[in-house]
Structure formats: structure tokens, C-alpha cells
Design a protein around this motif. Sequence first.
Motif, PDB file in Angstrom:
ATOM      1  N   ARG A 177      -6.984  12.316  13.475  1.00  0.00           N
ATOM      2  CA  ARG A 177      -8.225  11.590  13.206  1.00  0.00           C
ATOM      3  C   ARG A 177      -8.152  10.752  11.929  1.00  0.00           C
ATOM      4  NH1 ARG A 177     -12.808  16.146  13.900  1.00  0.00           N
ATOM      5  NH2 ARG A 177     -14.201  14.408  13.366  1.00  0.00           N
ATOM      6  N   VAL A 178      -7.470  11.265  10.891  1.00  0.00           N
ATOM      7  CA  VAL A 178      -7.436  10.531   9.618  1.00  0.00           C
ATOM      8  C   VAL A 178      -6.231   9.601   9.488  1.00  0.00           C
ATOM      9  CG1 VAL A 178      -8.750  12.339   8.459  1.00  0.00           C
ATOM     10  CG2 VAL A 178      -6.249  12.373   8.316  1.00  0.00           C
ATOM     11  N   LYS A 179      -5.214   9.793  10.321  1.00  0.00           N
ATOM     12  CA  LYS A 179      -4.060   8.900  10.408  1.00  0.00           C
ATOM     13  C   LYS A 179      -3.274   8.727   9.088  1.00  0.00           C
ATOM     14  CE  LYS A 179      -4.469   7.319  14.746  1.00  0.00           C
ATOM     15  NZ  LYS A 179      -5.479   8.267  15.278  1.00  0.00           N
ATOM     16  N   PRO A 180      -2.695   9.808   8.563  1.00  0.00           N
ATOM     17  CA  PRO A 180      -1.784   9.641   7.415  1.00  0.00           C
ATOM     18  C   PRO A 180      -0.508   8.945   7.867  1.00  0.00           C
ATOM     19  CG  PRO A 180      -1.604  11.854   8.268  1.00  0.00           C
ATOM     20  CD  PRO A 180      -2.715  11.195   9.041  1.00  0.00           C
ATOM     21  N   ASP A 181       0.291   8.510   6.911  1.00  0.00           N
ATOM     22  CA  ASP A 181       1.564   7.876   7.252  1.00  0.00           C
ATOM     23  C   ASP A 181       2.592   8.903   7.702  1.00  0.00           C
ATOM     24  OD1 ASP A 181       1.069   4.993   6.401  1.00  0.00           O
ATOM     25  OD2 ASP A 181       0.528   6.091   4.590  1.00  0.00           O
ATOM     26  N   LEU A 182       2.486  10.129   7.184  1.00  0.00           N
ATOM     27  CA  LEU A 182       3.420  11.211   7.492  1.00  0.00           C
ATOM     28  C   LEU A 182       2.675  12.535   7.413  1.00  0.00           C
ATOM     29  CD1 LEU A 182       5.908   9.990   4.791  1.00  0.00           C
ATOM     30  CD2 LEU A 182       6.540   9.924   7.189  1.00  0.00           C
ATOM     31  N   VAL A 183       3.167  13.531   8.153  1.00  0.00           N
ATOM     32  CA  VAL A 183       2.700  14.903   7.959  1.00  0.00           C
ATOM     33  C   VAL A 183       3.919  15.785   7.710  1.00  0.00           C
ATOM     34  CG1 VAL A 183       0.656  14.612   9.418  1.00  0.00           C
ATOM     35  CG2 VAL A 183       2.758  15.573  10.402  1.00  0.00           C
ATOM     36  N   GLY A 184       3.681  16.935   7.071  1.00  0.00           N
ATOM     37  CA  GLY A 184       4.777  17.839   6.757  1.00  0.00           C
ATOM     38  C   GLY A 184       4.652  19.175   7.464  1.00  0.00           C
ATOM     39  N   ASP A 243      -5.258  21.559  12.297  1.00  0.00           N
ATOM     40  CA  ASP A 243      -4.719  20.665  11.274  1.00  0.00           C
ATOM     41  C   ASP A 243      -4.154  19.399  11.915  1.00  0.00           C
ATOM     42  OD1 ASP A 243      -5.318  22.772   9.614  1.00  0.00           O
ATOM     43  OD2 ASP A 243      -3.236  23.383   9.301  1.00  0.00           O
ATOM     44  N   ILE A 244      -3.531  19.568  13.072  1.00  0.00           N
ATOM     45  CA  ILE A 244      -2.978  18.426  13.802  1.00  0.00           C
ATOM     46  C   ILE A 244      -4.108  17.550  14.319  1.00  0.00           C
ATOM     47  CG2 ILE A 244      -1.508  17.703  15.711  1.00  0.00           C
ATOM     48  CD1 ILE A 244      -0.062  19.156  13.383  1.00  0.00           C
ATOM     49  N   ALA A 302       6.139  24.321  15.607  1.00  0.00           N
ATOM     50  CA  ALA A 302       6.470  22.933  15.293  1.00  0.00           C
ATOM     51  C   ALA A 302       6.532  22.091  16.560  1.00  0.00           C
ATOM     52  CB  ALA A 302       7.804  22.865  14.549  1.00  0.00           C
ATOM     53  N   LYS A 303       7.104  22.647  17.603  1.00  0.00           N
ATOM     54  CA  LYS A 303       7.200  21.919  18.880  1.00  0.00           C
ATOM     55  C   LYS A 303       5.802  21.652  19.439  1.00  0.00           C
ATOM     56  CE  LYS A 303       9.608  21.938  23.321  1.00  0.00           C
ATOM     57  NZ  LYS A 303      10.085  20.549  23.094  1.00  0.00           N
ATOM     58  N   GLN A 304       4.963  22.672  19.381  1.00  0.00           N
ATOM     59  CA  GLN A 304       3.575  22.526  19.848  1.00  0.00           C
ATOM     60  C   GLN A 304       2.839  21.462  19.027  1.00  0.00           C
ATOM     61  OE1 GLN A 304       1.248  26.054  19.218  1.00  0.00           O
ATOM     62  NE2 GLN A 304      -0.658  25.110  19.888  1.00  0.00           N
ATOM     63  N   PHE A 305       3.016  21.527  17.712  1.00  0.00           N
ATOM     64  CA  PHE A 305       2.334  20.581  16.828  1.00  0.00           C
ATOM     65  C   PHE A 305       2.824  19.155  17.067  1.00  0.00           C
ATOM     66  CE2 PHE A 305       1.401  23.853  13.190  1.00  0.00           C
ATOM     67  CZ  PHE A 305       0.549  24.535  14.047  1.00  0.00           C
ATOM     68  N   MET A 349       0.841  -1.201   0.000  1.00  0.00           N
ATOM     69  CA  MET A 349       0.000   0.000   0.000  1.00  0.00           C
ATOM     70  C   MET A 349       0.879   1.254   0.000  1.00  0.00           C
ATOM     71  SD  MET A 349      -2.945   1.150   2.760  1.00  0.00           S
ATOM     72  CE  MET A 349      -3.934  -0.301   2.428  1.00  0.00           C
ATOM     73  N   GLN A 350       0.551   2.212  -0.853  1.00  0.00           N
ATOM     74  CA  GLN A 350       1.343   3.440  -0.924  1.00  0.00           C
ATOM     75  C   GLN A 350       1.206   4.264   0.351  1.00  0.00           C
ATOM     76  OE1 GLN A 350      -0.489   4.369  -4.715  1.00  0.00           O
ATOM     77  NE2 GLN A 350       1.491   4.916  -5.557  1.00  0.00           N
ATOM     78  N   LYS A 351       2.297   4.918   0.710  1.00  0.00           N
ATOM     79  CA  LYS A 351       2.278   5.837   1.850  1.00  0.00           C
ATOM     80  C   LYS A 351       1.567   7.122   1.432  1.00  0.00           C
ATOM     81  CE  LYS A 351       4.966   3.133   4.328  1.00  0.00           C
ATOM     82  NZ  LYS A 351       4.429   2.416   5.515  1.00  0.00           N
ATOM     83  N   ILE A 352       0.992   7.798   2.406  1.00  0.00           N
ATOM     84  CA  ILE A 352       0.346   9.087   2.132  1.00  0.00           C
ATOM     85  C   ILE A 352       0.879  10.121   3.113  1.00  0.00           C
ATOM     86  CG2 ILE A 352      -1.658   8.396   3.520  1.00  0.00           C
ATOM     87  CD1 ILE A 352      -1.883  10.713   0.485  1.00  0.00           C
ATOM     88  N   LYS A 353       1.380  11.220   2.563  1.00  0.00           N
ATOM     89  CA  LYS A 353       1.903  12.329   3.374  1.00  0.00           C
ATOM     90  C   LYS A 353       0.998  13.533   3.169  1.00  0.00           C
ATOM     91  CE  LYS A 353       6.053  15.282   3.680  1.00  0.00           C
ATOM     92  NZ  LYS A 353       5.979  16.284   2.592  1.00  0.00           N
ATOM     93  N   LEU A 354       0.492  14.068   4.264  1.00  0.00           N
ATOM     94  CA  LEU A 354      -0.304  15.285   4.219  1.00  0.00           C
ATOM     95  C   LEU A 354       0.597  16.424   4.659  1.00  0.00           C
ATOM     96  CD1 LEU A 354      -3.691  14.034   5.754  1.00  0.00           C
ATOM     97  CD2 LEU A 354      -2.947  14.033   3.353  1.00  0.00           C
ATOM     98  N   CYS A 355       0.859  17.353   3.760  1.00  0.00           N
ATOM     99  CA  CYS A 355       1.889  18.358   4.011  1.00  0.00           C
ATOM    100  C   CYS A 355       1.300  19.735   4.281  1.00  0.00           C
ATOM    101  CB  CYS A 355       2.831  18.424   2.817  1.00  0.00           C
ATOM    102  SG  CYS A 355       4.438  19.171   3.207  1.00  0.00           S
ATOM    103  N   GLY A 356       2.095  20.553   4.986  1.00  0.00           N
ATOM    104  CA  GLY A 356       1.727  21.948   5.205  1.00  0.00           C
ATOM    105  C   GLY A 356       0.792  22.175   6.375  1.00  0.00           C
ATOM    106  N   MET A 357       1.036  21.469   7.496  1.00  0.00           N
ATOM    107  CA  MET A 357       0.229  21.709   8.693  1.00  0.00           C
ATOM    108  C   MET A 357       0.514  23.114   9.213  1.00  0.00           C
ATOM    109  SD  MET A 357      -1.313  18.721   9.069  1.00  0.00           S
ATOM    110  CE  MET A 357      -1.295  18.499   7.285  1.00  0.00           C
ATOM    111  N   MET A 358      -0.541  23.917   9.383  1.00  0.00           N
ATOM    112  CA  MET A 358      -0.348  25.322   9.748  1.00  0.00           C
ATOM    113  C   MET A 358      -1.011  25.728  11.054  1.00  0.00           C
ATOM    114  SD  MET A 358      -1.018  27.086   6.003  1.00  0.00           S
ATOM    115  CE  MET A 358      -2.427  26.038   5.610  1.00  0.00           C
ATOM    116  N   LYS A 359      -2.022  24.988  11.487  1.00  0.00           N
ATOM    117  CA  LYS A 359      -2.824  25.380  12.640  1.00  0.00           C
ATOM    118  C   LYS A 359      -3.008  24.191  13.575  1.00  0.00           C
ATOM    119  CE  LYS A 359      -5.564  28.449   9.656  1.00  0.00           C
ATOM    120  NZ  LYS A 359      -6.921  28.715   9.129  1.00  0.00           N
ATOM    121  N   PRO A 360      -3.302  24.462  14.852  1.00  0.00           N
ATOM    122  CA  PRO A 360      -3.569  23.348  15.776  1.00  0.00           C
ATOM    123  C   PRO A 360      -4.683  22.424  15.287  1.00  0.00           C
ATOM    124  CG  PRO A 360      -3.234  25.365  17.018  1.00  0.00           C
ATOM    125  CD  PRO A 360      -3.260  25.758  15.572  1.00  0.00           C
TER     126      PRO A 360
END
Length: 215
Positions: free
Chosen positions: A20-27, A14-15, A42-45, A1-12
Motif C-alpha cells: 500500500r505504501v510502495k517503498p523502493d525496497l523491503v528487507g 507487513d507485506i 520469505a517465499k510466501q511474502f 529522490m532518495q530511495k527508501i527501504k523498509l526493513c524487517g518484514m515479519m508478518k503477512p
Amino acid sequence: MQKIKLCGMMKPCDIEYANRVKPDLVGFIFANTRRKISPAQAKQFREALDAEIPAVGVFVNEDISVITSLVQNGCIDMIQLHGEEDADYIRRLREICDVPVIKAVKVQMVEQIRQAAALPVDYLLLDTYRKGVLGGTGEAFDWELLREAKIVAGDTAEGELFGKPYFLAGGLHAGNLREAAALGSYGLDVSSGIETDGSKDFTKMVEVMELVRKF
């Protein structure tokens, strides 16, 4: 199964969505784009993010000490380089930071991919080139270049190009994910495709994640 990365988290929020959706990675983006966040954010996130979801720090020609600090403080678990970072830069970075490194390629020709794959990195990320634009363009590049690269590379391993696992990025959204997934990358990287009016959209996140998990 391909990995999925959701990138560009900007707000609390978003985290919260990512948990809730459980991607393999976030950016987390530290380059000078509209999605840039501070080390404090970034530390808070990272503290709020599910411990099982790795956070990738995205940089453009950043001072190595800045990246090192974010790794050592536990803010990021992987490094993604989007600038002109050469082999010497990457070696010096890796001497200090024992985490995986992704090198982004703004694809214009197959030879660029080959050259990037020769660098001392763990993964490639193929993105769209637009002159003068550092961050994501929200547009897909010509995937015929990827198909051509596969023929030239002759890789037999699933999800690899020139011996390196690669992520496909650039203008991915629910409407083109099936076609993108069929290209056989190691992972898919989505950012603008999970946004509405420049903010992360939980409904779009859910849609993208459900689609990818079906492929």
C-alpha cells in the motif's frame, strides 16, 4: 529522490502494508534476531509482495548455499551482508548469485567505511555499532563520522562514499528523517522507526513514506 527501504518484514500484514505504501525496497531478515523469518515465510511474502518492489535478504556470516537457495528460488532480489564477510566470500557468492550486494558497516571510524567500499559490492549500508548486537539497535550512530567520511572520500557523485552508493540506517524515524535525508545518502533504511511494540505500524509507515517523498 532518495530511495527508501523498509526493513524487517515479519508478518503477512507487513507485506500488505508495504504494497500500500510502495517503498523502493523491503528487507527480509534471515539472521538470528527477533525479526528473523524462515525461507518458507520469505517465499510466501515474496509471492504476496508487489512484483515491482525488490526484496532484500539480510544475512550475518551465512553459508553461501543458504543465500544461493533463496536467490534461486526467487525469494529475494538483493543480498545484504551484516557480518565479517570478506572479499573472497563475496566473490564466491557473486559467482553464483547474479544479484546486487549491499555490505553493511557498523560505523565506529571512517576507515571502516573505506575498507568496506573496497569490497566487490554494489552498495554500502551504514549502521550503528553496539558490542555484541548483530541486528539493528534502534539507535543512530554519530553522523559526524559520516560528515567526516564525506570530506575524506571527496566524492562528487550524489549519494556515494568512496565510490559506492550508500544507505543510511540506524535509529531512523519520522522525527529525524529530515536531518538524515539532508546528509545526502543514496537511500534511507527504516525498521524500528516504523514499529510500535515490536510490530510494524501502518500509520508510521505512511508517515515515513510521506515525509521522504517530500524531501
